[in-house]
Design a protein around this motif. Sequence first.
Motif, mmCIF file in Angstrom:
data_model
loop_
_atom_site.group_PDB
_atom_site.id
_atom_site.type_symbol
_atom_site.label_atom_id
_atom_site.label_comp_id
_atom_site.label_asym_id
_atom_site.label_seq_id
_atom_site.Cartn_x
_atom_site.Cartn_y
_atom_site.Cartn_z
ATOM 1 N N ASP A 144 -20.478 17.994 -5.068
ATOM 2 C CA ASP A 144 -19.215 17.326 -4.747
ATOM 3 C C ASP A 144 -19.084 15.990 -5.478
ATOM 4 O O ASP A 144 -19.967 15.135 -5.369
ATOM 5 N N ARG B 248 -30.539 2.495 0.464
ATOM 6 C CA ARG B 248 -29.155 2.246 0.035
ATOM 7 C C ARG B 248 -28.719 0.827 0.354
ATOM 8 O O ARG B 248 -28.026 0.191 -0.432
ATOM 9 N N SER C 12 -31.360 10.086 -2.472
ATOM 10 C CA SER C 12 -31.870 9.272 -3.577
ATOM 11 C C SER C 12 -33.160 9.869 -4.126
ATOM 12 O O SER C 12 -33.638 9.436 -5.169
HETATM 13 N N1 LIG Z 1 -14.230 12.293 0.997
HETATM 14 C C1 LIG Z 1 -14.641 11.069 1.197
HETATM 15 O O1 LIG Z 1 -13.860 10.141 1.447
HETATM 16 C C2 LIG Z 1 -16.123 10.790 1.110
HETATM 17 C C3 LIG Z 1 -16.639 9.551 1.524
HETATM 18 C C4 LIG Z 1 -18.005 9.367 1.472
HETATM 19 C C5 LIG Z 1 -18.830 10.392 1.012
HETATM 20 N N2 LIG Z 1 -18.294 11.561 0.592
HETATM 21 C C6 LIG Z 1 -19.130 12.662 0.084
HETATM 22 O O2 LIG Z 1 -20.202 12.880 0.964
HETATM 23 C C7 LIG Z 1 -21.435 12.799 0.242
HETATM 24 C C8 LIG Z 1 -22.535 12.332 1.148
HETATM 25 O O3 LIG Z 1 -22.231 11.041 1.654
HETATM 26 P P1 LIG Z 1 -23.427 10.051 1.949
HETATM 27 O O4 LIG Z 1 -24.228 9.836 0.702
HETATM 28 O O5 LIG Z 1 -22.896 8.893 2.659
HETATM 29 O O6 LIG Z 1 -24.272 11.001 2.957
HETATM 30 P P2 LIG Z 1 -25.489 10.800 3.921
HETATM 31 O O7 LIG Z 1 -26.221 12.095 3.805
HETATM 32 O O8 LIG Z 1 -25.020 10.347 5.258
HETATM 33 O O9 LIG Z 1 -26.369 9.625 3.309
HETATM 34 C C9 LIG Z 1 -27.158 9.859 2.176
HETATM 35 C C10 LIG Z 1 -28.249 8.789 2.077
HETATM 36 O O10 LIG Z 1 -29.108 8.851 3.211
HETATM 37 C C11 LIG Z 1 -30.465 8.719 2.803
HETATM 38 N N3 LIG Z 1 -31.129 9.985 3.096
HETATM 39 C C12 LIG Z 1 -30.703 11.254 2.853
HETATM 40 N N4 LIG Z 1 -31.578 12.150 3.306
HETATM 41 C C13 LIG Z 1 -32.596 11.456 3.862
HETATM 42 C C14 LIG Z 1 -33.793 11.820 4.505
HETATM 43 N N5 LIG Z 1 -34.123 13.094 4.691
HETATM 44 N N6 LIG Z 1 -34.611 10.828 4.956
HETATM 45 C C15 LIG Z 1 -34.278 9.526 4.780
HETATM 46 N N7 LIG Z 1 -33.163 9.104 4.169
HETATM 47 C C16 LIG Z 1 -32.322 10.071 3.721
HETATM 48 C C17 LIG Z 1 -30.425 8.403 1.317
HETATM 49 O O11 LIG Z 1 -30.281 6.991 1.186
HETATM 50 P P3 LIG Z 1 -31.387 6.028 0.512
HETATM 51 O O12 LIG Z 1 -30.740 5.543 -0.732
HETATM 52 O O13 LIG Z 1 -31.580 4.952 1.515
HETATM 53 O O14 LIG Z 1 -32.610 6.838 0.253
HETATM 54 C C18 LIG Z 1 -29.148 9.066 0.892
HETATM 55 O O15 LIG Z 1 -28.612 8.570 -0.308
HETATM 56 C C19 LIG Z 1 -21.104 11.864 -0.915
HETATM 57 O O16 LIG Z 1 -22.016 11.977 -1.984
HETATM 58 C C20 LIG Z 1 -19.732 12.353 -1.284
HETATM 59 O O17 LIG Z 1 -19.833 13.534 -2.040
HETATM 60 C C21 LIG Z 1 -16.956 11.784 0.664
#
Ligand SMILES: NC(=O)c1ccc[n+]([C@@H]2O[C@H](COP(=O)([O-])OP(=O)(O)OC[C@H]3O[C@@H](n4cnc5c(N)ncnc54)[C@H](OP(=O)(O)O)[C@@H]3O)[C@@H](O)[C@H]2O)c1
Length: 330
Positions: free
Chosen positions: A60, A242, A299
């Motif tokens: 995505d 992050r 990440s």
């Molecule tokens: N449509 C919209 O308006 C909108 C808005 C926001 C996002 N999105 C979409 O949703 C996707 C996901 O959003 P998000 O990145 O905020 O999702 P999230 O899954 O809530 O957060 C991801 C972050 O959490 C940490 N993480 C993930 N898995 C982990 C684990 N198993 N253990 C520990 N830490 C973990 C990592 O951060 P660290 O860097 O700390 O390791 C990772 O970068 C985006 O990439 C985008 O495609 C859409």
Amino acid sequence: MYQASDKRYETMIYHRCGKSGLKLPAISFGLWHNFGDTASYERMKALCFTAFDNGITHFDLANNYGPLPGSAEIHFGRILKEYFMPYRDEMIISTKAGYDMWEGPYGNWGSRKYLLASLDQSLKRMGLEYVDIFYHHRMDPETPLEETMGALAQAVHSGKALYAGISNYDGPTMEKAAAILKDLHCPFVINQNRYSILDRTIENNGLKAAAAAEGKGIIAFSPLEQGMLTKRYLNGIPEDSRVKTDGRFLNANAITDVRLQQIRELNTIAESRGQTLAEMALSWILRDGIVTSVLVGASKPEQLLENIQAMHRTEFSAEELQKIDEISFK
Ligand SMILES: NC(=O)c1ccc[n+]([C@@H]2O[C@H](COP(=O)([O-])OP(=O)(O)OC[C@H]3O[C@@H](n4cnc5c(N)ncnc54)[C@H](OP(=O)(O)O)[C@@H]3O)[C@@H](O)[C@H]2O)c1
């Protein structure tokens, strides 16, 4: 050279997107963070390969993902060109337009002018002839819904997108959009909205119930609350998190004492279920079969491997659900 794992379809579960013909993996991968100009290309490759090797077929993006805006599409386009093109027909690639992208009155919100120009730019950046899903990224209070939906339909009818989606819409507006798109014979299949144990907006604004009733899919973004619903912040703020590496959308102020207490209590429930907190947070979203896919960021490749485990344990007892609600509404 990259050779995809021949085991990539052995364990992933695929859910039908509403009543459409499209199936999405239970866990999808989003490139909002860690794919901009400040990130390592080697890391991007490792993340994409780990995802695809484990059955995550859905990637995505959005026009503005970076920093700089557009750079995530450029980097993903490079990975496509160098490694993934032989697998293009096994992938669902999405992009969006709706937030501020370029200067002047035509680079933001929901006009036909903006959406169609932005899609052309996204295709060019990724080196693609079409995307699988093209989303309008957020509701536009000023542009007539008919115009924005007309642009999505045009994107599909021109062959530049296979399906249409909308993001950050509420239930009543989604229903209106669905009716317009139906009239336009446009395959609108999915809603992308924030949803997590700690953010119940779609339960309160009618989106979740309306999507289920209309037979439309939901993909839940920020399901881990950008990392807070993991063990990441339980013992301070790690340097590689992050919050420290990219404080644009998650900063230290969000990690309050109340939040930490909630995370600790949720972690205790996860442990009692034999899951990590990240796994339980994702399983919880998939618990009732209404959400098609959870859209995680990562990440590190290991995070993706951990997160994938969530799809195997989506049943919760009534008592667990009640405890989770009590903690999240504190
Ligand atoms: N449509 C919209 O308006 C909108 C808005 C926001 C996002 N999105 C979409 O949703 C996707 C996901 O959003 P998000 O990145 O905020 O999702 P999230 O899954 O809530 O957060 C991801 C972050 O959490 C940490 N993480 C993930 N898995 C982990 C684990 N198993 N253990 C520990 N830490 C973990 C990592 O951060 P660290 O860097 O700390 O390791 C990772 O970068 C985006 O990439 C985008 O495609 C859409």
